[in-house]
Design an enzyme around this catalytic site. Structure first.
Site, PDB file in Angstrom:
ATOM      1  N   ASP A 131       0.780  -1.241   0.000  1.00 17.84           N
ATOM      2  CA  ASP A 131       0.000   0.000   0.000  1.00 17.84           C
ATOM      3  C   ASP A 131       0.813   1.294   0.000  1.00 17.84           C
ATOM      4  O   ASP A 131       0.496   2.241  -0.718  1.00 17.84           O
ATOM      5  CB  ASP A 131      -0.922   0.035   1.233  1.00 17.84           C
ATOM      6  CG  ASP A 131      -1.964  -1.052   1.214  1.00 17.84           C
ATOM      7  OD1 ASP A 131      -1.787  -2.047   0.491  1.00 17.84           O
ATOM      8  OD2 ASP A 131      -2.954  -0.930   1.950  1.00 17.84           O
ATOM      9  N   LYS A 132       1.834   1.375   0.842  1.00 15.64           N
ATOM     10  CA  LYS A 132       2.526   2.646   1.021  1.00 15.64           C
ATOM     11  C   LYS A 132       3.717   2.834   0.083  1.00 15.64           C
ATOM     12  O   LYS A 132       4.256   3.934  -0.018  1.00 15.64           O
ATOM     13  CB  LYS A 132       3.009   2.781   2.478  1.00 15.64           C
ATOM     14  CG  LYS A 132       1.899   2.635   3.517  1.00 15.64           C
ATOM     15  CD  LYS A 132       0.757   3.598   3.281  1.00 15.64           C
ATOM     16  CE  LYS A 132      -0.380   3.398   4.268  1.00 15.64           C
ATOM     17  NZ  LYS A 132      -1.130   2.147   4.052  1.00 15.64           N
ATOM     18  N   CYS A 202      -2.296  -7.802  -1.908  1.00 16.60           N
ATOM     19  CA  CYS A 202      -3.621  -8.390  -1.732  1.00 16.60           C
ATOM     20  C   CYS A 202      -4.410  -8.337  -3.039  1.00 16.60           C
ATOM     21  O   CYS A 202      -4.452  -7.312  -3.721  1.00 16.60           O
ATOM     22  CB  CYS A 202      -4.405  -7.628  -0.673  1.00 16.60           C
ATOM     23  SG  CYS A 202      -3.623  -7.621   0.946  1.00 16.60           S
ATOM     24  N   SER A 478      -9.540   0.752   6.070  1.00 21.09           N
ATOM     25  CA  SER A 478      -8.987  -0.010   4.960  1.00 21.09           C
ATOM     26  C   SER A 478      -9.700   0.297   3.661  1.00 21.09           C
ATOM     27  O   SER A 478     -10.890   0.632   3.636  1.00 21.09           O
ATOM     28  CB  SER A 478      -9.092  -1.506   5.268  1.00 21.09           C
ATOM     29  OG  SER A 478      -8.818  -2.282   4.125  1.00 21.09           O
TER      30      SER A 478
END
Length: 588
Positions: A131-132, A202, A478
């Protein structure tokens, strides 16, 4: 185009005077590593490898880095692999209630600056995964402004794709549900063992795949690279095309700030609205804009473009389609093709071509998994930016499209200091149907680091309260969340001086209206003015290290929560946040 980048007339900043103290010391270091003397004058490229053995997201990056070195050397440049911190939302969120997650984004940016700018390397190619990492790589590109290409490194093969019961996201949801309902957890370990069947981020259109699509939509990744199965031939093909693109950027001296513009940011916003991407893309795009020196309010851009951007895809968690199915019918490239009438097609990309030129090579929508502008899944925005007396700086709600729930929610506030206290409020009866749960003091400065509230939202769902209890928070949730009336990232956060969120008390009436895009506190301004200022909990655990430093340096969400303020753009200081908050509460 020159035969190789080293043939270009433009001098390279990495080529220090050969007999200067730094130049000769650099030669000694690099020759000792086995680098031929003939390579020392070539363009020097950083392969930014955000690798770690802590999570499946990063398990394949070392192999990609090794293959990329071979490609780059064959193209006439000298690659150097550098490493950064590698956060995983599912792993490194265990400590201090997940508050290391967002700060790690900016730590990656600083890692890159220290290595690449310190060594005066000429370009970089970034292996983006969880994500980051993707927003951090784009932020670093904008900050350093040297030729850069982003490689989205793909999503993991999941149990759902094999017809099994769960992927990692489903396992997480089931565990959160069991924690509240007391259901048996005996089957969870078996499900977890089958949830992830390969490396990568994911599966599904949560933050990681959303940001991979942002990189392509903004023009910083080659077309057709998102979403993509990790270690698949399309991923390796994108890697090879990315290497070629980078070498061309070096030769032509095309830099990120020629690609990351107001127009390309708007293109990325349109793309996220069209696929119902993660709400976290808002703050990340704002941070990318700030680091690129742009004067654009991304929050307001989402708010305005959401009014006329139809939903063209309905991928999990928004709808029934798997990300594999989305990729197989064209993925991000097809979305760009179908959205082209609403995009700025003249924007430059890392291929040297425009958005319109790249889109012409993409396949058309299949009409079922990806739809056309004329036959969308829906026209209500899946990502709704709200403003009002409770959120003068903005807030965000994520909704499914089509949206089966109410468009408006009005109810009394119930104040909680953290997600655990709010979850307990479900069980002990303090939180009831019709209430608005307010979890505050967990914003970028108040947490510090921005607390996660997803577990509370899943707990509401488990108890059957997802449609009858609303959430308002200055924390985040999320990219999986798209159920119920959930409003996050309220700005200014409660910890800002005299912020409206910090003045809310139990039983105050809060009005959330998705149709008008408003979030209001229905309390007389005179009464608000007489209330005491918000005080953070005395037992707040920051550890006395990185999080304390982050609290002192982080800018408001209106500035993307970056660690470096810029004089231009929508960024606000704490003082202007206070003035904005006071103005709205006084005129409510």
């Amino acid at each position: 185009m020159p035969d190789s980048p080293s043939d270009a007339a433009r001098p390279l900043r990495s080529n220090l005077p050969p007999t200067s103290a730094l130049g000769i010391a650099r030669r000694a270091q690099w020759r000792s590593l086995g680098i031929p003397a003939s390579d020392l004058l070539k363009p020097k490229v950083a392969i930014v490898n955000t690798s770690s053995e802590l999570a499946a997201c990063y398990a394949h990056l070392d192999d990609i880095a090794d293959a990329l070195k071979v490609e780059l050397r064959a193209l006439g440049v000298l690659p150097f692999e550098i490493r950064t911190v590698a956060p995983s939302d599912f792993v490194t969120s265990a400590g201090r209630a997940g508050r290391y997650i967002l700060p790690s984004r900016d730590l990656i940016v600083n890692d890159i600056e220290a290595a690449v700018e310190g060594a005066k390397l000429d370009a970089m190619i970034c292996l983006s995964s969880c994500d980051k990492t993707t927003p951090a790589h784009l932020m670093a590109a904008g900050r350093l402004d040297i030729p850069t290409v982003i490689i989205p490194c793909g999503y993991q093969h999941s149990g759902l794709a094999e017809g099994r019961e769960a992927d990692v996201e489903e396992v997480f949801l089931l565990a959160a549900k069991a924690a509240v309902t007391g259901e048996s957890t005996e089957h969870l370990e078996e499900l977890a063992d089958d949830a992830i069947l390969g490396p990568g981020v994911c599966a599904g259109l949560a933050t990681a795949n959303s940001m991979h699509m942002v990189a392509e939509a903004i023009g910083m990744a080659v077309p057709g690279s998102s979403p993509v199965r990790a270690n698949s031939e399309p991923m390796w093909d994108a890697m090879r095309r990315s290497a070629v693109a980078l070498v061309d950027l070096i030769a032509r001296d095309i830099r990120p700030r020629a690609i990351i513009t107001d127009g390309s940011i708007r293109n990325a916003v349109r793309t996220m609205l069209a696929v119902g991407g993660s709400i976290n893309t808002i703050k990340h795009l704002q941070a990318i804009a700030v680091e690129s020196g742009l004067d654009i309010d991304v929050w307001e851009t989402f708010r305005m473009l959401g009014r006329d951007t139809p939903l063209l895809a309905s991928v999990r968690p928004n709808g029934p389609w798997l990300v594999e199915q989305f990729e197989d019918v064209g993925g991000g490239a097809t979305i760009q093709r179908e959205l082209l009438p609403l995009l700025d097609g003249d924007q430059l990309t890392v291929t040297g071509k425009t958005v319109a030129e790249n889109a012409a090579d993409a396949r058309a929508a299949d009409g079922e998994i990806i739809r056309s502008l004329e036959n969308p899944f829906g026209t209500d925005p899946a990502i709704a930016v709200l403003r009002g007396t409770l959120a003068p700086g903005g807030a965000v709600a994520k909704r499914p499209v089509p949206d089966p729930g109410p468009r408006r929610f009005t109810g009394p506030a119930r104040i909680f200091a953290n997600r655990e206290e709010a979850i307990a409020g479900i069980s002990n009866g303090r939180l009831r149907s019709g209430d608005v749960a307010v979890i505050r003091g967990i914003g970028v400065s108040g947490a510090p680091g921005m607390g996660l509230t997803s577990a509370f939202i899943f707990a509401l769902h488990a108890k059957g309260l997802a449609q009858s209890v609303a959430l308002v928070t200055d924390g985040q949730f999320s990219g999986l969340v798209n159920q119920g009336m959930t409003v996050g990232e309220v700005s200014p956060e409660a910890a800002a001086p005299r912020a409206p969120l910090g003045l809310v008390q139990d039983d105050d009436i809060i009005d959330i209206d998705l149709a008008t895009g408003s979030l209001d506190l229905l309390v007389d301004p005179a009464e608000l003015a007489g209330r005491p200022s918000y005080q953070p909990p005395a037992d707040r655990d920051t550890g006395g290290g990185m999080l304390d430093q982050y609290e002192q340096l982080v800018q408001p969400l209106s500035c993307g929560a970056v660690l470096c303020a810029r004089p231009a753009g929508p960024c606000q200081s704490d003082a202007s946040d206070e003035a904005s908050a006071l103005s709205l509460t006084e005129t409510a």
